[in-house]
Design a protein around this motif. Structure first.
Motif, mmCIF file in Angstrom:
data_model
loop_
_atom_site.group_PDB
_atom_site.id
_atom_site.type_symbol
_atom_site.label_atom_id
_atom_site.label_comp_id
_atom_site.label_asym_id
_atom_site.label_seq_id
_atom_site.Cartn_x
_atom_site.Cartn_y
_atom_site.Cartn_z
ATOM 1 N N ASP A 107 43.895 2.533 -56.755
ATOM 2 C CA ASP A 107 43.903 1.723 -57.968
ATOM 3 C C ASP A 107 45.304 1.148 -58.208
ATOM 4 N N PRO A 108 45.463 -0.178 -58.195
ATOM 5 C CA PRO A 108 46.793 -0.771 -58.435
ATOM 6 C C PRO A 108 47.370 -0.439 -59.807
ATOM 7 N N ALA A 109 46.505 -0.085 -60.770
ATOM 8 C CA ALA A 109 47.008 0.236 -62.106
ATOM 9 C C ALA A 109 47.757 1.561 -62.141
ATOM 10 N N ALA A 110 47.763 2.279 -61.033
ATOM 11 C CA ALA A 110 48.422 3.595 -61.018
ATOM 12 C C ALA A 110 49.938 3.500 -60.942
ATOM 13 N N VAL A 111 50.484 2.303 -60.673
ATOM 14 C CA VAL A 111 51.939 2.160 -60.560
ATOM 15 C C VAL A 111 52.439 1.251 -61.666
ATOM 16 N N SER A 112 53.702 1.393 -61.983
ATOM 17 C CA SER A 112 54.307 0.611 -63.059
ATOM 18 C C SER A 112 54.584 -0.809 -62.591
ATOM 19 N N PRO A 113 54.786 -1.762 -63.528
ATOM 20 C CA PRO A 113 55.091 -3.145 -63.140
ATOM 21 C C PRO A 113 56.343 -3.271 -62.282
ATOM 22 N N THR A 114 57.345 -2.442 -62.541
ATOM 23 C CA THR A 114 58.569 -2.516 -61.744
ATOM 24 C C THR A 114 58.282 -2.201 -60.287
ATOM 25 N N VAL A 115 57.507 -1.171 -60.045
ATOM 26 C CA VAL A 115 57.145 -0.795 -58.682
ATOM 27 C C VAL A 115 56.253 -1.861 -58.057
ATOM 28 N N ALA A 116 55.314 -2.402 -58.839
ATOM 29 C CA ALA A 116 54.423 -3.448 -58.322
ATOM 30 C C ALA A 116 55.221 -4.683 -57.902
ATOM 31 N N ARG A 117 56.238 -5.053 -58.684
ATOM 32 C CA ARG A 117 57.058 -6.218 -58.306
ATOM 33 C C ARG A 117 57.839 -5.939 -57.023
ATOM 34 N N THR A 118 58.330 -4.708 -56.879
ATOM 35 C CA THR A 118 59.056 -4.357 -55.656
ATOM 36 C C THR A 118 58.140 -4.479 -54.441
ATOM 37 N N ARG B 243 48.521 1.341 -50.124
ATOM 38 C CA ARG B 243 47.790 2.573 -50.445
ATOM 39 C C ARG B 243 48.347 3.146 -51.745
ATOM 40 N N TYR B 244 47.547 3.029 -52.814
ATOM 41 C CA TYR B 244 47.919 3.561 -54.122
ATOM 42 C C TYR B 244 47.426 4.997 -54.234
ATOM 43 N N HIS B 245 48.287 5.882 -54.685
ATOM 44 C CA HIS B 245 47.902 7.278 -54.847
ATOM 45 C C HIS B 245 48.629 7.854 -56.059
ATOM 46 N N GLN B 246 48.395 9.109 -56.351
ATOM 47 C CA GLN B 246 48.953 9.713 -57.557
ATOM 48 C C GLN B 246 50.482 9.743 -57.531
ATOM 49 N N GLY B 247 51.054 9.885 -56.341
ATOM 50 C CA GLY B 247 52.511 9.952 -56.240
ATOM 51 C C GLY B 247 53.204 8.613 -56.182
ATOM 52 N N GLY B 248 52.454 7.522 -56.035
ATOM 53 C CA GLY B 248 53.096 6.216 -55.977
ATOM 54 C C GLY B 248 52.328 5.242 -55.117
ATOM 55 N N GLY C 208 53.964 -2.268 -28.894
ATOM 56 C CA GLY C 208 53.330 -3.498 -28.433
ATOM 57 C C GLY C 208 54.179 -4.725 -28.646
ATOM 58 N N GLY C 209 55.394 -4.562 -29.124
ATOM 59 C CA GLY C 209 56.277 -5.715 -29.275
ATOM 60 C C GLY C 209 56.286 -6.342 -30.647
ATOM 61 N N GLY C 210 55.557 -5.785 -31.576
ATOM 62 C CA GLY C 210 55.548 -6.344 -32.921
ATOM 63 C C GLY C 210 56.675 -5.774 -33.782
ATOM 64 N N PHE C 211 56.484 -5.914 -35.088
ATOM 65 C CA PHE C 211 57.507 -5.445 -36.035
ATOM 66 C C PHE C 211 56.805 -4.913 -37.272
ATOM 67 N N ARG C 212 57.392 -3.871 -37.852
ATOM 68 C CA ARG C 212 56.778 -3.261 -39.028
ATOM 69 C C ARG C 212 57.826 -3.084 -40.117
ATOM 70 N N VAL C 213 57.439 -3.434 -41.346
ATOM 71 C CA VAL C 213 58.262 -3.216 -42.527
ATOM 72 C C VAL C 213 57.445 -2.360 -43.490
ATOM 73 N N GLY C 214 58.018 -1.258 -43.952
ATOM 74 C CA GLY C 214 57.277 -0.374 -44.841
ATOM 75 C C GLY C 214 58.161 0.266 -45.882
ATOM 76 N N ALA C 215 57.512 0.807 -46.897
ATOM 77 C CA ALA C 215 58.240 1.491 -47.966
ATOM 78 C C ALA C 215 57.320 2.493 -48.624
ATOM 79 N N ILE C 216 57.918 3.593 -49.091
ATOM 80 C CA ILE C 216 57.219 4.586 -49.903
ATOM 81 C C ILE C 216 57.821 4.507 -51.295
ATOM 82 N N LEU C 217 57.038 4.073 -52.264
ATOM 83 C CA LEU C 217 57.528 3.813 -53.612
ATOM 84 C C LEU C 217 56.970 4.835 -54.591
ATOM 85 N N PRO C 218 57.754 5.193 -55.622
ATOM 86 C CA PRO C 218 57.233 6.100 -56.653
ATOM 87 C C PRO C 218 56.244 5.372 -57.551
ATOM 88 N N ALA C 219 55.496 6.139 -58.311
ATOM 89 C CA ALA C 219 54.506 5.526 -59.197
ATOM 90 C C ALA C 219 55.142 4.892 -60.422
#
Length: 411
Positions: free
Chosen positions: A293-304, A330-335, A383-394
């Motif tokens: 559920d996208p509503a599980a995170v704050s607007p600041t985190v959603a903008r990031t 992936r939205y979860h309880q921790g972020g 495979g030669g691609g590229f990945r950008v990822g982040a683990i954000l708090p809720a």
């Protein structure tokens, strides 16, 4: 009114040295008493020792009762002078071992008294004790030099040490003031540079974007091909959005100057799905996977998260033509876990497109993610691609988050 009481000692080190000095001089006077002549007056053979020991032990009270201690030592000096002039042997042996004619603890007392009494009082006290110790009315090479060494020299050293301390403090203050002034000058220079950049962006970039929007609008009106009209409208809409964001950026560069009503309210979190649709519309196969559920995170985190997806898809379009991309949220309880992975490029990138930008996009993303307390990761994918990822708090406890995020309340 309540008077401010002096401390017993300014520090533990001062207490140690005062006690040590008192014991050393007490022991020294006891030694003089044992190996030298003793007083022979009516007060007994220990009168001189008692007077010296009282002055020695009073040293531990100097910081708490400076007037009392200096008065006691001065009175003892006068008593010793009177004994020597009018009653030899009463308080001072007729043939003393010590060459000083004031209490033996006088040099230590005068060396420390500048810390607790004003300069004028110290000078008067030194003059009186020096007069008693040197006895200028009967100059003697065995008395006068020792009298100066035990009175004038300690005070001179104390004045020198105090003046040097004040000079060093003044130099430190001046250096700190110069550093602050240099910092202010640097801030002014940066502010001027920001204003200059804002003017350049407003005059040059805004002008070109405005022309692009106008030409796209005219093309959409005059063209008879529906596909061309649709593309022209897309160009016009994106150009108008770019102008709007550029206006906000110019306002930030101008030290936060308000550029319109839009800058007065917090920026609403963007929808990553729109970024995926934009990427697809320009020929980049992009898949969106949303879990939770996208509503599980704050607007600041959603903008990031939105900015991360935006920058990552922009890099795919610039540097990996012909590649496909997958955006996973992936939205979860921790972020929120965000991932943008792309496959290897099918052809070399366009030099003109790849050369745009500042080259600091990933560094900026890392900083943005870390500011909200998240973890950022970017690098080559299998495979030669590229990945950008982040683990954000809720939720990031900011004033904006508590006002804008209904789900944040009560966390």
């Amino acid at each position: 009114m309540t008077s401010t009481r002096r401390p017993w000692w300014p520090s533990r080190a001062d207490a140690f040295w005062m006690f040590a000095g008192a014991l050393v001089f007490t022991g020294l006077n006891v030694l003089y008493h044992l190996v030298g002549d003793r007083t022979t007056g009516a007060l007994g053979p220990g009168a001189g020792l008692v007077l010296q020991v009282v002055c020695d032990l009073s040293l531990v009270l100097l910081f708490r009762f400076p007037v009392l201690v200096t008065g006691l030592v001065t009175a003892a000096a006068f008593a010793m002078l009177a004994s020597d002039l009018f009653a030899p042997g009463l308080l001072v042996p007729v043939q003393p071992i010590a060459m000083t004619t004031v209490p033996t603890v006088t040099p230590v007392m005068l060396a420390q008294v500048l810390r607790v009494l004003d300069r004028r009082t110290v000078l008067w006290l030194t003059a009186v004790l020096a007069l008693i110790a040197t006895r200028p009315w009967e100059p003697n090479w065995s008395i006068t030099p020792f009298g100066l060494l035990s009175t004038v020299l300690p005070v001179a050293i104390s004045f020198y040490a105090e003046a040097r301390k004040q000079l060093l403090q003044s130099l430190r203050d001046r250096a700190e003031r110069a550093e602050r002034e240099q910092h202010l000058l640097a801030e002014q220079a940066r502010a001027e540079e920001r204003r200059r950049l804002a003017g350049e962006m407003h005059d040059v970039v805004t002008h070109r974007l405005s022309l692009m929007v106008l030409h796209a609008g005219a093309l959409g009106v005059t063209s008879g091909d529906p596909a061309v009209r649709t593309a022209a409208e897309d160009i016009r809409r994106e150009g108008a959005l770019a102008l709007d964001e550029l206006r906000d950026l110019v306002g930030v560069l101008r030290n936060g100057t308000d550029t319109g009503p839009r800058t007065l309210r917090p920026e609403e979190p963007g929808d990553p799905a729109r970024l995926v649709e934009e990427s697809r519309s320009v020929g980049v196969p992009t898949e969106l996977v949303v879990d939770g559920d996208p509503a599980a995170v704050s607007p600041t985190v959603a903008r990031t998260a939105y900015r991360l997806v935006q920058e990552a898809l922009t890099n795919v379009r610039k540097h990996a033509p012909g590649a496909s991309a997958t955006v996973a949220l992936r939205y979860h309880q921790g972020g929120l876990d965000v991932s943008v992975a792309s496959t290897a490029a099918a052809r070399p990138p366009d030099p003109a497109l790849a050369g745009t930008g500042s080259g600091a996009g990933l560094a900026g993303l890392r900083q943005r993610v870390e500011l909200v307390g998240g973890r950022f990761d970017a690098g080559p994918a299998p495979g030669g691609g590229f990945r950008v990822g982040a683990i954000l708090p809720a939720y990031v406890p900011t004033a904006e988050g508590t006002h804008c995020d209904p789900g944040a309340r009560g966390r």
